[in-house]
Design a protein around this motif. Structure first.
Motif, PDB file in Angstrom:
ATOM      1  N   TRP A 106       0.761  -1.099   0.436  1.00 34.85           N
ATOM      2  CA  TRP A 106      -0.021   0.005  -0.074  1.00 34.85           C
ATOM      3  C   TRP A 106       1.067   0.834   0.122  1.00 34.85           C
ATOM      4  CZ3 TRP A 106      -4.828   0.036  -1.191  1.00 34.85           C
ATOM      5  CH2 TRP A 106      -5.234  -0.569  -1.404  1.00 34.85           C
ATOM      6  N   LYS A 107       2.010   1.270   0.549  1.00 32.47           N
ATOM      7  CA  LYS A 107       2.928   2.761   0.701  1.00 32.47           C
ATOM      8  C   LYS A 107       3.081   2.718  -0.985  1.00 32.47           C
ATOM      9  CE  LYS A 107       4.751   2.347   5.704  1.00 32.47           C
ATOM     10  NZ  LYS A 107       5.927   1.020   6.561  1.00 32.47           N
ATOM     11  N   GLU A 108       3.903   1.294  -1.757  1.00 34.84           N
ATOM     12  CA  GLU A 108       4.027   1.733  -2.917  1.00 34.84           C
ATOM     13  C   GLU A 108       3.202   2.248  -3.712  1.00 34.84           C
ATOM     14  OE1 GLU A 108       5.053  -1.137  -6.629  1.00 34.84           O
ATOM     15  OE2 GLU A 108       6.047  -1.628  -4.234  1.00 34.84           O
ATOM     16  N   GLN A 109       1.692   1.683  -3.116  1.00 31.97           N
ATOM     17  CA  GLN A 109       0.524   2.178  -4.065  1.00 31.97           C
ATOM     18  C   GLN A 109       0.612   3.327  -4.393  1.00 31.97           C
ATOM     19  OE1 GLN A 109      -0.440  -0.078  -7.159  1.00 31.97           O
ATOM     20  NE2 GLN A 109       1.984  -0.975  -5.725  1.00 31.97           N
ATOM     21  N   LEU A 110       0.711   4.067  -2.692  1.00 35.17           N
ATOM     22  CA  LEU A 110       0.011   6.407  -2.608  1.00 35.17           C
ATOM     23  C   LEU A 110       1.586   6.490  -3.042  1.00 35.17           C
ATOM     24  CD1 LEU A 110      -1.397   5.015   0.857  1.00 35.17           C
ATOM     25  CD2 LEU A 110      -2.472   5.720  -1.463  1.00 35.17           C
ATOM     26  N   ARG A 111       3.161   5.914  -2.959  1.00 32.87           N
ATOM     27  CA  ARG A 111       3.917   7.301  -3.141  1.00 32.87           C
ATOM     28  C   ARG A 111       4.067   6.960  -4.710  1.00 32.87           C
ATOM     29  NH1 ARG A 111       8.911   4.124  -2.298  1.00 32.87           N
ATOM     30  NH2 ARG A 111       8.180   2.673  -3.741  1.00 32.87           N
ATOM     31  N   GLY A 112       3.874   5.734  -5.575  1.00 32.08           N
ATOM     32  CA  GLY A 112       3.433   6.026  -7.412  1.00 32.08           C
ATOM     33  C   GLY A 112       5.431   5.471  -6.783  1.00 32.08           C
TER      34      GLY A 112
END
Length: 251
Positions: free
Chosen positions: A82-88
């Motif tokens: 989820w961190k990766e999805q939000l960070r891009g």
């Protein structure tokens, strides 16, 4: 109705109403409030959550476990995903990527293949300093994955790699074909060689893309026309040595 009956009914109506039943109902309600406990509702919620966890575990593990035993959670159920999805995605220049070669113990170890950057910190013992694959860290070494020339081919330049799959020219062997046949055969060999080079690189691209151990963090960004500015590379000696010979047709 007689006068005596009327007086009797009037006397009954004038009597004060007994308030005791109302008082008893009020007391009973108070007793019910005192008996209520929030723990009953808490236990119900906990019971529901436990049952839901058992059911979800059974579904996710394909019926192998009710209690998440030995299960690898899907990526979407992990905080890092989820961190990766939000960070891009993060974009690195080649110089920025080079700073993640494992020399700094406080930084993760990154490598790139075909322009995609992966965090290989979980394999620091092999990608970090002194590791058997340390030359891959901090760079896009796509060419080396195919040629196997780890010292010479730490570059994303794939031009000419297909030559390693082309048969060697040999006048004695080539005399078994007419010039037209040889020309047609060389065209087919080149097409096959390009396909093999593509498949060899794709194998490693998929290896990192499907890895549960290494995570994608971003991409390498380069200036326009960067590839044309580089000189054409010769096929490294090890790859050149492995080139096959044409098979002489049987009569």
């Amino acid at each position: 109705m007689t006068d005596s009956e009327l007086r009797h009914r009037k006397a009954q109506a004038d009597k004060p109403v007994d308030a005791a039943p109302k008082k008893r109902r009020a007391i009973d309600a108070d007793d019910d409030d005192e008996k209520y406990s929030p723990w009953v509702d808490i236990l119900r919620v906990l019971s529901f959550l436990i049952a839901a966890s058992f059911g979800l575990s059974y579904v996710v593990t394909g019926g192998s476990s009710w209690t998440w035993g030995g299960v690898q959670l899907p990526e979407y159920m992990k905080a890092d995903w989820w961190k990766e999805q939000l960070r891009g995605p993060v974009y690195f220049t080649p110089e920025e990527l080079a700073a993640y070669d494992g020399q700094d113990p406080d930084k993760p170890v990154y490598l790139a293949i075909n322009g995609t950057v992966y965090d290989v910190s979980n394999g620091r013992h092999i990608y970090g300093p002194g590791g058997s694959y340390s030359f891959f860290a901090g760079a896009d070494a796509s060419r080396a994955y195919v040629t196997g020339c780890f010292a010479e081919d730490i570059t994303p330049d794939m031009r000419g790699v297909e030559v390693m799959y082309l048969p060697l020219d040999d006048p004695e062997r080539d005399a078994h074909w007419t010039p037209a046949e040889l020309e047609r055969m060389k065209a087919e060999e080149l097409e096959t060689a390009r396909k093999k080079a593509h498949e060899a690189l794709e194998h490693w691209v998929k290896f990192f893309a499907n890895s549960k151990k290494y995570k994608r963090v971003g991409y390498v960004t380069r200036e326009d026309g960067w590839l044309e500015k580089l000189p054409r590379r010769e096929l490294c000696a090890a790859a050149q040595k492995g080139r096959p010979k044409r098979k002489i047709p049987k009569n």
